[in-house]
Design a protein around this motif. Structure first.
Motif, PDB file in Angstrom:
ATOM      1  N   ALA A  55     -34.353   7.546 -46.022  1.00 52.48           N
ATOM      2  CA  ALA A  55     -35.350   8.582 -46.285  1.00 52.48           C
ATOM      3  C   ALA A  55     -35.238   9.024 -47.736  1.00 52.48           C
ATOM      4  O   ALA A  55     -34.141   9.280 -48.230  1.00 52.48           O
ATOM      5  N   ALA A  56     -36.391   9.109 -48.419  1.00 48.10           N
ATOM      6  CA  ALA A  56     -36.432   9.540 -49.815  1.00 48.10           C
ATOM      7  C   ALA A  56     -37.119  10.899 -49.897  1.00 48.10           C
ATOM      8  O   ALA A  56     -38.158  11.123 -49.274  1.00 48.10           O
ATOM      9  N   ILE A  67     -40.067   7.323 -45.362  1.00 42.96           N
ATOM     10  CA  ILE A  67     -38.971   6.833 -44.529  1.00 42.96           C
ATOM     11  C   ILE A  67     -39.141   5.323 -44.375  1.00 42.96           C
ATOM     12  O   ILE A  67     -40.225   4.854 -44.042  1.00 42.96           O
ATOM     13  N   ILE A  68     -38.072   4.597 -44.631  1.00 41.09           N
ATOM     14  CA  ILE A  68     -38.059   3.147 -44.431  1.00 41.09           C
ATOM     15  C   ILE A  68     -37.165   2.888 -43.223  1.00 41.09           C
ATOM     16  O   ILE A  68     -35.982   3.235 -43.243  1.00 41.09           O
ATOM     17  N   PHE A  81     -39.288  -3.933 -39.987  1.00 40.93           N
ATOM     18  CA  PHE A  81     -39.384  -2.908 -41.021  1.00 40.93           C
ATOM     19  C   PHE A  81     -40.655  -2.089 -40.866  1.00 40.93           C
ATOM     20  O   PHE A  81     -41.713  -2.603 -40.506  1.00 40.93           O
ATOM     21  N   ALA A  82     -40.544  -0.787 -41.183  1.00 43.56           N
ATOM     22  CA  ALA A  82     -41.701   0.101 -41.139  1.00 43.56           C
ATOM     23  C   ALA A  82     -41.585   1.105 -42.279  1.00 43.56           C
ATOM     24  O   ALA A  82     -40.493   1.566 -42.618  1.00 43.56           O
ATOM     25  N   LEU A  83     -42.732   1.427 -42.866  1.00 46.04           N
ATOM     26  CA  LEU A  83     -42.832   2.454 -43.890  1.00 46.04           C
ATOM     27  C   LEU A  83     -43.563   3.628 -43.252  1.00 46.04           C
ATOM     28  O   LEU A  83     -44.711   3.493 -42.826  1.00 46.04           O
ATOM     29  N   VAL A  90     -47.172   5.730 -39.489  1.00 47.08           N
ATOM     30  CA  VAL A  90     -46.682   4.435 -39.954  1.00 47.08           C
ATOM     31  C   VAL A  90     -47.703   3.864 -40.936  1.00 47.08           C
ATOM     32  O   VAL A  90     -48.838   3.574 -40.573  1.00 47.08           O
ATOM     33  N   LEU A  91     -47.301   3.741 -42.199  1.00 41.99           N
ATOM     34  CA  LEU A  91     -48.190   3.232 -43.235  1.00 41.99           C
ATOM     35  C   LEU A  91     -48.254   1.716 -43.244  1.00 41.99           C
ATOM     36  O   LEU A  91     -49.308   1.130 -43.459  1.00 41.99           O
TER      37      LEU A  91
END
Length: 113
Positions: A55-56, A67-68, A81-83, A90-91
């Motif tokens: 998390a950034a 969040i990655i 993987f999810a962004l 979920v982008l």
């Protein structure tokens, strides 16, 4: 009193979802460039048996901006993987980390340019 956690037994080994060295290096490279651009200031790393999360944050007191996630159970279906955005949407989801991080790379180009 303190709580003593037992050592795992030999037969109890379940695989844990983690970022490998190459993936974590790629994520931290992006994080460093976003810090230099003045966009991110803090990060958190969480590793659970089912999911690994990076998390950034813009500031440490806020919700994470990005969040990655890496989920082991989705690696054969939608991609591990999810962004995920700040609001939980979920982008992007995929099998390769570079493709999932592409929207952040494009935003970084706009920040610097």
């Amino acid at each position: 009193m303190s709580v003593v956690a037992p050592f795992p037994r030999i037969g109890d080994r379940r695989p844990i979802a983690t970022f490998d060295r190459k993936e974590l290096s790629r994520i931290l490279d992006l994080y460093g460039r976003m810090v230099i651009a003045g966009h991110w200031r803090d990060y958190a790393l969480r590793i659970d048996p089912d999911v690994a999360i990076f998390a950034a944050f813009r500031r440490h007191s806020e919700r994470p901006e990005v969040i990655i996630e890496k989920r082991r159970e989705l690696r054969l279906k939608q991609g591990a993987f999810a962004l995920v955005s700040e609001h939980g949407v979920v982008l992007k989801r995929g099998h390769e980390l570079t493709l999932v991080l592409a929207p952040l790379e494009r935003r970084l180009m706009r920040l610097v340019g």
